[in-house]
Design a protein around this motif. Structure first.
Motif: not given
Length: 269
Positions: A108-115, A117-121, A134-135
Motif C-alpha cells: 500500500n505504501h509502495f503504491q503511494r511511492v509510484r503516485d 514519483y509520477a508527480s515528481l516527474k 515532491c522529493l
C-alpha cells in the motif's frame, strides 16, 4: 554567488543531476514493482524457504513458500516448546493462504511511492519549492514502505492465540499451542508458543514484545500462561531484493533533496 550564477547552477542541476537520478529511481521502482505485489507474480519462480532450529534439535522443521503478501504453501513439523512437548504436523494450502499484513502494508505504501514519483516527474522542471515538496513526499513514502518490512509489529500472546488465521492450518493445532509468522527485514520469522492453564490468577500481565514467556492472558474464559516459546527464521530472497531496491531509491532521493535544499530562499529558482 550572484543570482545569475545561482540560476545557472540550478539549470544544470535540473538538466543533468535530476534527469539522471530520476531515471535511476524509475528503474529501481519498476524492478521493485515486479517483486512487491499483493498477488502471486505470474510466471515467477518462488522457491520455498526452510525454517529449522539446528541449535534446538528437531524442534522445528518447515518448508514455507512466501508468494506476494501470503504464505501460499507450507509443511510444518513442530515439537511444542516446553517440558514434554508433543510433535505436531500441520500444513497451509494454496487455496487458504496465511496473509502477511506487513507485506500488505508495504504494498500500500509502495503504491503511494509510484503516485508521488509520477508527480515528481511532472514538476521536475518547475519551481524549487515544488520540486522540494515532491522529493520530501517521495522520501517519506519510501521510508514507510521500507519500515513496514523492517519493523516487526508489536503484538501480544492473546492476539496470537485469538488470531483467526490459525484456521488456515490443516489440521488445526491443539488449543494450548499457537504459531505466528512475521517479517523482519528480509527474514520470515516463525514463533511457536505453548501455554498452560492457570487457576486463581487475579492480575494478568500480557506482554507486547517479541518474547512472551511468562505472559498471562485470557482465552476462551480461561487464564493461560505462556510456558514455552521457540523461534526460527530464514531469509526470503525476493524480500532481500526489494529492500535493496528501496534503499537505493532512498539514497538517490535523499541526495537529490539535499542538492535542491541548497537553493532554499533563492527567488530566481
Amino acid at each position: 554567488m550572484d543570482s545569475a550564477e545561482l540560476l545557472k547552477e540550478w539549470e544544470w542541476l535540473v538538466r543533468t543531476e535530476l534527469t539522471a537520478k530520476l531515471e535511476a529511481i524509475d528503474r529501481h521502482l519498476e524492478e521493485c514493482s515486479k517483486k512487491l505485489s499483493p498477488f502471486p507474480i505470474a510466471g515467477a519462480e518462488i522457491r520455498p524457504v526452510l525454517l529449522s532450529s539446528q541449535h534446538q534439535g528437531d524442534n522445528v522443521l518447515c518448508t514455507v513458500t512466501v508468494d506476494g503478501d501470503r504464505i501460499s504453501r507450507a509443511e510444518l513439523n513442530v515439537r511444542a516448546p516446553g517440558k514434554g512437548g508433543r510433535s505436531l504436523r500441520t500444513t497451509i494450502k494454496e487455496q487458504s493462504p496465511w496473509k502477511l499484513k506487513q507485506v500488505q502494508d508495504s504494498v500500500n505504501h509502495f503504491q503511494r511511492v509510484r503516485d508521488l514519483y509520477a508527480s515528481l516527474k511532472s514538476c521536475g522542471h518547475s519551481s524549487q519549492s515544488c520540486l522540494r515538496g515532491c522529493l520530501e513526499g517521495l522520501l517519506g513514502a519510501l521510508l514507510q514502505t521500507e519500515a513496514a518490512l523492517t519493523l516487526p509489529p508489536n503484538t501480544t500472546a492473546q492476539h496470537i492465540f485469538n488470531n483467526n488465521q490459525k484456521s488456515v492450518l490443516k489440521p488445526e493445532l491443539p488449543e494450548d499451542v499457537a504459531l505466528y509468522f512475521h517479517i523482519s527485514s528480509s527474514l520470515l520469522v516463525l514463533t511457536v508458543l505453548a501455554v498452560t492453564a492457570r487457576g486463581g490468577v487475579r492480575e494478568m500481565k500480557d506482554i507486547e514484545s517479541n518474547s512472551w514467556m511468562g505472559a498471562l492472558f485470557e482465552h476462551g474464559s480461561v487464564i493461560y500462561e505462556v510456558t514455552g516459546q521457540l523461534r526460527v527464521s530464514a531469509s526470503v530472497p525476493w524480500l532481500a531484493a526489494v529492500l535493496a531496491l528501496l534503499r537505493q531509491s532512498l539514497e538517490l532521493t535523499q541526495d537529490l533533496l539535499d542538492k535542491v535544499k541548497v537553493f532554499d530562499g533563492v527567488s530566481s529558482v
